[in-house]
Design a protein around this motif. Structure first.
Motif, short mmCIF file in Angstrom:
data_model
loop_
_atom_site.label_atom_id
_atom_site.label_comp_id
_atom_site.label_asym_id
_atom_site.label_seq_id
_atom_site.Cartn_x
_atom_site.Cartn_y
_atom_site.Cartn_z
N GLY A 41 -6.65 -3.57 4.35
CA GLY A 41 -5.62 -2.79 3.45
C GLY A 41 -4.41 -3.72 3.30
O GLY A 41 -3.88 -4.02 2.43
N TYR A 44 -5.12 -7.08 1.85
CA TYR A 44 -5.01 -7.14 0.45
C TYR A 44 -3.53 -6.92 -0.06
O TYR A 44 -3.11 -7.34 -1.34
CB TYR A 44 -5.78 -5.92 -0.01
CG TYR A 44 -5.99 -5.35 -1.17
CD1 TYR A 44 -5.92 -6.17 -2.43
CD2 TYR A 44 -5.78 -3.90 -1.67
CE1 TYR A 44 -5.90 -5.90 -3.88
CE2 TYR A 44 -5.73 -3.47 -3.01
CZ TYR A 44 -5.89 -4.50 -3.88
OH TYR A 44 -5.73 -3.95 -5.32
N GLY A 45 -3.01 -5.90 0.65
CA GLY A 45 -1.37 -5.42 0.19
C GLY A 45 -0.58 -6.96 0.29
O GLY A 45 0.26 -7.24 -0.66
N ASP A 48 -1.20 -9.15 -2.84
CA ASP A 48 -0.56 -8.75 -4.13
C ASP A 48 1.17 -8.94 -4.17
O ASP A 48 1.61 -9.37 -5.07
CB ASP A 48 -0.51 -6.89 -4.17
CG ASP A 48 -2.14 -6.62 -4.50
OD1 ASP A 48 -2.90 -7.38 -5.17
OD2 ASP A 48 -2.43 -5.47 -4.24
N ASN A 165 -6.91 2.24 5.00
CA ASN A 165 -7.03 1.18 4.17
C ASN A 165 -5.50 1.46 3.07
O ASN A 165 -4.73 0.15 3.15
CB ASN A 165 -8.11 1.09 3.26
CG ASN A 165 -8.06 -0.16 2.29
OD1 ASN A 165 -7.25 -0.03 1.28
ND2 ASN A 165 -8.94 -1.10 2.50
N THR A 169 -2.04 -0.99 2.70
CA THR A 169 -1.60 -1.51 1.51
C THR A 169 -0.14 -1.20 1.25
O THR A 169 0.71 -1.77 0.29
CB THR A 169 -2.58 -1.15 0.12
OG1 THR A 169 -2.57 0.19 0.08
CG2 THR A 169 -3.70 -1.46 0.41
N GLN A 292 1.45 2.18 -3.80
CA GLN A 292 0.35 2.20 -2.78
C GLN A 292 0.36 3.30 -1.88
O GLN A 292 -0.77 3.78 -1.53
CB GLN A 292 0.38 0.84 -2.18
CG GLN A 292 0.17 -0.34 -2.72
CD GLN A 292 -1.24 -0.68 -3.19
OE1 GLN A 292 -2.04 0.26 -3.66
NE2 GLN A 292 -1.65 -1.82 -3.81
#
Length: 481
Positions: A41, A44-45, A48, A165, A169, A292
């Motif tokens: 997580g 992935y954050g 972005d 997760n 993020t 998020q």
């Protein structure tokens, strides 16, 4: 000392007590695996946030910056259908966890020279290796949470773990807003802060790989899953693997849904900058963190609702709301449009893990192999964002005076993919061949009540008083002698 004893990473295929773990027995291994959900997580954050950061620091277009998502999520099918799935089927969950963490660490280390030399292509290579590591972790961790513990609570378990997760993020965009976007020299922008972030990640995941190596966790075998499928009378593993149409429908839905989710999160900062005049990228990154946060909150709320409402109904309600609330974000601007994305992320929260849990129902001895196909659906995250960013680039620059916002118009792309994923939601709730299998697992008492008289450990093999499992072939249907 136990920590220095020899540890084997090869798991057998005999049926074990792991098929009938109680809630209490499963708490420790689930907590350990939940750490992995926070890790990807967070990663992935970061992707972005770095998407917009690279646009500014390296002066690249939105569509080119989406190469980060393409490299990251494009690695998933290579892992989930290839090397990670092979390790999972032949060595077990623990070996797959360690393999994924090592790849994650190597990718993070390779990111260092790529950032030093400001090479976007080199960083994409590092992210591709990292994606292989995280794809390996997801290939093992998602099905492990689904099967480790009473089957009737699998959707709740995986959604609670996935909530961490979501916490990852949330933290990553906050880190990005204060570390990546602030104190940047416009004449000589630097990626130094990003370098240190990835070095810290590498050190942490290598330490975590060692922790997994020395920690005993229950191994759930194909024979265990076949036992669960047989006990619930909902097993479909009597059919050949290629006739598991429910599985492939779930994988297709995962592809469409994940692609839409990743596209929305990856374009969120651009969306806010395009639609809110005077909003900086750093401020937009903080708004992304809030969105998020709504995503993480949605997982806790969804998990709570699943205690009282059948998970498939919660799944239907949340997926439908994603479609309802993403639509106004295309035409609305400013705080109204952004708030629609906040609500969309809230309802996105449970979709991914619930597709994993429902898609694996009844697979029995095909569970490990089938989980690879569902996780491969994450590759949608490599396909949909470039389509969205290409659509946004084709609309030119934002014009606040006229309300022209290229990224807002491009939100029609994830809407289309949400509609495609919705077909699986409808099938699970209204097509008997899907619904009956799901409901039989939801009502089973395996792991909730004692199914055997003896009190042997939940992670050991079945006792001598019981017949052994004949498993000459890993893909053969287990039979009691």
């Amino acid at each position: 000392m136990p920590i220095f004893k020899r540890h084997s990473l090869r798991a057998g295929n005999n049926r074990t007590r792991a098929a009938e773990l109680t809630l209490r027995d499963s708490i420790f291994p689930l907590c350990l695996v939940t750490i992995l959900f926070f890790l990807w997580g967070f990663s992935y954050g970061l992707i972005d946030t770095l998407n917009k950061h690279f646009q500014e620091v390296l002066n690249i277009t939105r569509s080119r910056s989406s190469g980060l998502q393409a490299a990251y999520f494009g690695a998933y099918p290579l892992a989930s259908l290839g090397h990670a799935n092979w390790i999972l089927r032949h060595f077990g969950y623990k070996a797959c966890f360690i393999w994924g963490l090592c790849l994650y660490g190597v990718g993070s280390l390779i990111a260092w020279p790529a950032l030093v030399y400001r090479s976007f292509g080199g960083f994409c290579v590092a992210i591709f290796i990292t994606g292989n590591g995280l794809g390996s972790l997801e290939t093992a961790a998602n099905p492990y949470l689904t099967v480790c513990g009473p089957p009737k609570y699998s959707e709740i378990r995986i959604n609670i773990a996935q909530a961490f997760n979501g916490i990852g993020t949330v933290i990553a965009p906050v880190l990005g807003s204060y570390v990546f976007f602030n104190n940047v020299d416009d004449k000589n922008p630097s990626l130094k802060n990003v370098q240190w972030t990835y070095l810290a990640i590498a050190i942490f995941v290598f330490i975590l790989a060692f922790v997994f190596y020395v920690t005993p966790i229950p191994e759930i075998t194909d024979a265990d899953m076949a036992f669960q499928a047989e006990e619930t009378h909902a097993g479909t593993d009597v059919k050949p693997f290629w006739k598991q149409y429910r599985l492939f429908h779930a994988a297709a839905a995962q592809f469409c849904y994940t692609g839409a989710q990743v596209a929305i999160a990856g374009a969120f900062i651009n969306y806010v900058v395009d639609t809110r005049e005077g909003t900086s990228s750093a401020t937009a990154a903080r708004f992304l963190s809030g969105a998020q946060g709504a995503f993480a909150l949605g997982r806790f709320v969804g998990s709570f609702l699943m205690n009282y409402v059948r998970p498939r109904w919660v799944f239907l309600a949340f997926m439908t709301c994603c479609i309802i609330f993403i639509s106004p974000s295309i035409t609305q601007r400013g705080n109204t449009g952004m708030s629609m994305l906040y609500v969309t992320l809230f309802f996105e929260s449970i979709i991914f893990p619930t597709i994993v849990a429902l898609g694996m129902r009844g697979l029995g001895k095909f569970s490990k192999r089938g989980s690879g196909f569902i996780i491969a659906g994450v590759a949608g995250g490599a396909v949909v964002p470039p389509i969205l960013f290409a659509a946004a680039d084709s609309q030119g620059l934002a014009d606040y005076a006229t309300g022209h916002a290229p990224t807002a118009i491009a939100m029609s792309v994830p809407l289309a993919f949400f509609l495609a994923a919705w077909t699986y939601t409808l099938a699970v709730n209204f097509v008997p061949a899907y619904r009956i299998v799901v409901d039989k697992f939801h009502t089973t008492e395996i792991g909730v009540v004692n199914t055997h008289q003896d009190e042997e450990s939940g992670s050991g093999e079945i006792g001598k008083s019981e017949a052994p499992v004949q498993t000459n072939d890993v893909n053969a249907t287990p039979k009691l002698a």
